[in-house]
Design a protein around this motif. Structure first.
Motif: not given
Length: 279
Positions: A84-88, A102-103, A161-163, A212-213
């Motif tokens: 969804q975000t493209g973040w690891v 986050v990344s 994914e954070a959840v 990022f946001a």
């Protein structure tokens, strides 16, 4: 209960082995509690019967930015890529509560402090709260958990994914167990836009970095936060290190847009790397 370990805990196993100890007291939940592990020739036997072999233990000790879920004796690093975000995202240990990377960027302050102390500093900057509170970016849920000690909390997380990473973090379990916390998985801007005016007595706005946001630092979003706050409501906005060139620049822009959105008494809170503002 899941077993989650980092290099801090496994180092104690390795030291016990070197000293010839038969048992070692370690934490199986990243420092929240203690348990006894038995040390043998093949590895360390955990209280639930799992055996962490010495080869895997040696690998964990070398990983100072990873936490590991132990299942059937096999370590799995707690890490996920979000489509969804493209973040690891990954769970990163500290000497206290873990943070989320986050990344590669930590979502809490960890230099000279730890994520829980960072959270408490934000809550102190906001001051006493009561009523209903909005937490705009759940992350690992530490802010929502602290706020729920005195309030009903709605917390919003964009990334599923954070959840899932929070679900594996022992320090985040009250996020899922507390009846005072309502978690929304979705876009904070969309959620806020759909709420009635004056819905919240306080807002804790701790978004990812502006790179990022950026939409969560916009005038339009600040106007919505102002709208959903009660007349006597207040906002804490995390903005980053005010002493860095980047932090100072971001802070200046945020102060200007908050004022334009109608917030009053915008106060710098350098000890919490943020701003406090009143509706």
């Amino acid at each position: 209960m899941d077993v989650v370990l980092s290099h801090f805990q496994v180092k104690l196993l390795m030291e016990g082995r070197k000293a010839g100890s038969a048992q070692v007291a370690i934490s199986l939940d990243l420092g929240l509690s203690k348990a006894i592990a038995s040390l043998g020739v093949e590895g360390a036997t955990l209280p639930d019967g799992q055996v962490l072999n010495w080869l895997d233990a040696a690998k964990i000790v070398k990983e100072d930015r990873k936490c590991f879920l132990i299942r059937e004796g096999v370590p799995h690093d707690i890490r996920a890529f979000s489509e969804q975000t493209g973040w690891v995202r990954s769970l990163c240990p500290t000497s206290g509560a873990p943070t989320m990377l986050v990344s590669g960027f930590p979502m809490h302050r960890i230099k000279g402090t730890d994520p829980m102390q960072d959270t408490l500093a934000k809550m102190r900057a906001l001051g006493p709260i009561k009523g209903r509170v909005l937490d705009t970016a759940t992350g690992l849920g530490y802010t929502a958990i602290e706020a729920s000690r005195s309030c009903e909390v709605v917390t919003v997380e964009l990334d599923p994914e954070a959840v899932e990473i929070a679900r594996l973090n022992p320090w985040s379990q009250k996020l899922f167990d507390s009846k005072r916390i309502q978690m929304i998985v979705g876009d904070a801007a969309e959620y806020v836009a759909g709420q009635p005016a004056g819905s919240f007595s306080a807002v804790i706005h701790d978004p990812p970095t502006i790179q990022f946001a950026g939409e969560l630092y916009s005038l339009a979003f600040y106007r919505e936060l102002k709208r959903v706050l009660a007349r006597s409501g207040k906002l804490f906005h995390y903005v980053g290190d005010p002493h860095s060139a980047h932090g100072a620049k971001v802070t200046g822009g945020v102060v200007r847009r908050l004022a334009e959105a109608g917030f009053k008494r915008i106060e710098r809170q350098p000890e919490a790397f943020g701003l406090k503002a009143h509706a």
